[in-house]
Design an enzyme around this catalytic site. Structure first.
Site, short mmCIF file in Angstrom:
data_model
loop_
_atom_site.label_atom_id
_atom_site.label_comp_id
_atom_site.label_asym_id
_atom_site.label_seq_id
_atom_site.Cartn_x
_atom_site.Cartn_y
_atom_site.Cartn_z
N ALA A 68 66.42 13.40 38.74
CA ALA A 68 66.76 14.72 38.20
C ALA A 68 65.77 15.76 38.70
CB ALA A 68 66.77 14.69 36.67
N ASP A 69 66.22 17.00 38.72
CA ASP A 69 65.34 18.11 39.07
C ASP A 69 65.80 19.34 38.31
OD1 ASP A 69 63.06 18.84 40.91
OD2 ASP A 69 64.48 20.45 41.33
#
Length: 189
Positions: A68-69
């Protein structure tokens, strides 16, 4: 099936645990600098997938890896994590009294397949005084957060309005994550 979260973020671990599934955590190193002329949505999707792939490279087949970012975007400018206290204060000063976007992408890699989902939320800060910004920066809370604030922390008092995903602003959109873990395979990012 074994699930790996390619992140050491305590917030992401807490959020994924809310889905009541077993998982392991793996640290990954990915260059998080935006590419020239890269749109913020493309940036977070690329990084989420790169993190998932980096995690998957350390495990054998038949393992699911999530990456995730998260970034904050104000008037097209990407705000990642601040470099230091002064940078955090400058970011917060720019967010003060404005609505910004928080983009979080989550990616799942399994064997040769991958899928990516994007969560987009709008967050409106009330006007902040220089004293409030300095006091918040003194807590150290903004130093490892995209946009220099934690919605689940002291900065919750700065937020006049949120439209979108609270968990997405925290760093792992649970709706999109559950969708990926349920087997969704089409790329929607």
């Amino acid at each position: 099936m074994r699930l790996i979260l390619a992140s050491t973020s305590p917030r992401r671990r807490e959020l994924l645990a809310q889905l009541d599934i077993e998982f392991e955590v793996a640290a990954v190193a990915v260059d998080e600098r935006p590419l020239a002329a890269e749109l913020a949505s493309d940036h977070v999707c690329r990084l989420a997938l790169a993190k998932a792939r980096a995690g998957a490279a350390n495990y054998g087949p038949h393992v699911q890896v999530l990456g995730a970012d998260t970034v904050v975007v104000l008037k097209g400018e990407i705000f990642g994590k601040p470099a230091d206290r002064d940078h955090a204060a400058a970011m917060l000063g720019r967010l003060s009294g404005h609505t910004h976007q928080v983009l979080t992408a989550v990616a799942r890699v399994q064997d040769a397949s991958h899928a990516v989902r994007l969560s987009a939320s709008e967050v409106t800060f009330r006007p902040l005084s220089p004293t409030e910004i300095a006091a918040y920066c003194d807590t150290g809370e903004p130093l490892d957060k995209a946009g220099a604030y934690a919605i689940q922390g002291r900065a919750a008092a700065f937020i006049r309005h949120l439209e979108g995903s609270y968990s997405g602003v925290m760093g792992l959109p649970l709706f999109e994550t559950a969708e990926l873990l349920a087997g969704a395979t089409s790329k929607r990012c």
